[in-house]
Design an enzyme around this catalytic site. Sequence first.
Site, PDB file in Angstrom:
ATOM      1  N   GLU A 207      -0.567  -2.000   5.226  1.00 57.92           N
ATOM      2  CA  GLU A 207       0.346  -1.956   6.377  1.00 57.92           C
ATOM      3  C   GLU A 207       0.238  -0.628   7.105  1.00 57.92           C
ATOM      4  O   GLU A 207       0.473  -0.548   8.309  1.00 57.92           O
ATOM      5  CB  GLU A 207       1.788  -2.182   5.916  1.00 57.92           C
ATOM      6  CG  GLU A 207       2.793  -2.360   7.034  1.00 57.92           C
ATOM      7  CD  GLU A 207       3.268  -1.063   7.675  1.00 57.92           C
ATOM      8  OE1 GLU A 207       3.542  -1.057   8.887  1.00 57.92           O
ATOM      9  OE2 GLU A 207       3.368  -0.048   6.948  1.00 57.92           O
TER      10      GLU A 207
ATOM     11  N   ASP B 188       0.805  -1.223   0.000  1.00 53.60           N
ATOM     12  CA  ASP B 188       0.000   0.000   0.000  1.00 53.60           C
ATOM     13  C   ASP B 188       0.834   1.267   0.000  1.00 53.60           C
ATOM     14  O   ASP B 188       2.001   1.288   0.385  1.00 53.60           O
ATOM     15  CB  ASP B 188      -0.958   0.014   1.191  1.00 53.60           C
ATOM     16  CG  ASP B 188      -0.240  -0.132   2.535  1.00 53.60           C
ATOM     17  OD1 ASP B 188       0.743  -0.879   2.607  1.00 53.60           O
ATOM     18  OD2 ASP B 188      -0.674   0.526   3.505  1.00 53.60           O
TER      19      ASP B 188
END
Length: 399
Positions: free
Chosen positions: A135, A78
């Site tokens: 994350e 991400d």
Amino acid sequence: MDIKTRQASHWDDYIALRRDIHRHPELGFEEHRTAGLVADRLRALGYTVTEGIAGTGLVGSLRHGASARSIGLRADMDALPIQEANDIAWASQTPNIMHACGHDGHTAILLAAAHAIAQRRAFDGTVNLIFQPAEELGGGGGARRMIEEGLFERFPCDAVFALHNMPGWPAGQFMFKDQVMMASADRVVVTFQGKGGHGAVPHRAVDPTIAAASAIMALQTIASRTIDPLQSVVISVGALNAGSTYNVIPDSARLELSVRTLSATVRDQLEASITRICTLQAESFGASAHIDYQRGYPVLVNTTAETQSAIAVARQQFGDARVVTDIDPLMGSEDFAYMLRECPGCYLLIGNGQIGEHDDATGLTNCMVHNPGYDFNDACLAPAATFWAALVEHRLAPA
């Protein structure tokens, strides 16, 4: 032919892939394009791919030989809600979203390693490559959700490993820390409730800003007077909001705190102390306090055997000069800590270049992560991917 020589012709392809991912960043649980790209690459290499774990997460598995042994390698995918400031050809094309932490690099590294592992097949067992979403989202992020959806029941791992790039160290330097490596990270929202009124007659109001201000100062005594001074503790006030104009005492004031420590026991002490101080400070001024204590990532704890195994591989591949075996713990946090609570393993760092170092090829000056001027250093890709492939072959060496 060794890993580095055999894989050398593919580095440019994976650098181009990394830059493509950088150009198209996606936030946590929205990594549809990235996950699709990863899945296609893994299938082309012969991996069995399982998609849709924690939404956009996936696992690529490759079995070779007859051994029941297994290993997991994890990469995060991400990006962050930051507007990129870099003037480079592969700059983010999505407004207000960029890969400011290097997860584009981590993804490309693991795919490059997947290529080497599949090409050589110099292992006996099962390799599980874990591509994790979200994350950056705190306690409810991707690692926790993947575990809740049966990650290690579906893909058993004898040990699991992950890495992160780290600006401030030479590119390609490997850094390790046995046992406690990164802090827990909690978010605390404290709402002080008073009674609003006219600024000219404060005695007819209950001013929540006084309670909030007093609590801010009192909270700093936790680290200085409540916790063992040999323990690491951070309590930072990130937001203070109250009122809307100068001559009105507001009804409420709101604090947002970041709370970090390297000890699970101290973490419990911090919650108790923060709750007590805010409650009693509010009461002393005739106000009340509501504490919303949100536990985020736990303390990240590496296991000794797996850490020493990874150190041995790094030394064998790159020599002692490029391996640091006992760095100081970090007060940053990582949701890989959830995976390490379920499975033995090691989280390690690879240098991304010295901060302030200028790259003539890109025109960029290296800076810390979570900065609009950050970019992953492509010089890290080859050594990191080489390390992953070598670690697999070491851990799953044929008998």
